[in-house]
Scaffold this motif. Structure first.
Motif, short mmCIF file in Angstrom:
data_model
loop_
_atom_site.label_atom_id
_atom_site.label_comp_id
_atom_site.label_asym_id
_atom_site.label_seq_id
_atom_site.Cartn_x
_atom_site.Cartn_y
_atom_site.Cartn_z
N ASP A 60 0.84 -1.19 0.00
CA ASP A 60 0.00 0.00 0.00
C ASP A 60 0.88 1.24 0.00
N LEU A 61 0.53 2.20 -0.85
CA LEU A 61 1.23 3.48 -0.93
C LEU A 61 0.20 4.60 -0.92
N ARG A 63 -1.48 7.78 -2.33
CA ARG A 63 -1.59 8.36 -3.66
C ARG A 63 -0.82 9.68 -3.75
N THR A 64 -0.73 10.43 -2.65
CA THR A 64 -0.01 11.71 -2.67
C THR A 64 1.48 11.52 -2.92
N GLU A 65 2.02 10.33 -2.64
CA GLU A 65 3.45 10.07 -2.84
C GLU A 65 3.75 9.33 -4.13
N ALA A 66 2.81 8.55 -4.64
CA ALA A 66 3.09 7.70 -5.79
C ALA A 66 1.87 7.58 -6.70
N ALA A 67 1.33 8.71 -7.12
CA ALA A 67 0.09 8.71 -7.90
C ALA A 67 0.21 7.98 -9.24
N LEU A 95 -7.33 7.54 -1.47
CA LEU A 95 -6.13 7.97 -0.75
C LEU A 95 -4.98 6.97 -0.84
N VAL A 96 -5.30 5.68 -0.99
CA VAL A 96 -4.29 4.63 -0.95
C VAL A 96 -4.36 3.79 -2.21
N LEU A 97 -3.19 3.49 -2.78
CA LEU A 97 -3.09 2.59 -3.91
C LEU A 97 -2.51 1.26 -3.41
#
Length: 104
Positions: A60-61, A63-67, A95-97
């Protein structure tokens, strides 16, 4: 920032859940520092009348860091390198990918 974003940031910042990693778009370059939550759920796969238990790796990452994370990208967590093997999926509020990955 809304309550969901604040809660997500707190989870990723928690040293018991989150880990510092490097995201390498396309698997090249020095990488971008990100916070990740690594999960290893077991998946049950059916083959005809039989079933097999397979270990999986989900990362999980935020989205603000790795969109723009995508299939083929690398995520380096400590000494372990993982390759994203599918299109990341998003949580309900975006929010989370979540990326399915394999260790390389």
């Amino acid at each position: 920032m809304n309550a969901f974003a604040a809660a997500t940031d707190a989870l990723f910042a928690d040293p018991n859940l989150g880990e510092t990693a490097l995201w390498q778009a396309g698997g090249i370059g020095p990488g971008v520092p990100v916070r990740v939550i690594r999960r290893r759920p077991d998946a049950v796969v059916e083959f005809g009348a039989s079933r097999a238990l397979m270990a999986t790796v989900l990362i999980d990452l935020r989205r603000t860091e790795a969109a723009t994370i995508d299939e083929g990208d690398l995520v380096v967590i400590g000494a372990d390198t993982f390759k994203v093997i599918g299109t990341p999926s998003s949580d309900a509020v975006g929010l989370v990918l979540t990326c399915e990955a394999v260790k390389v």
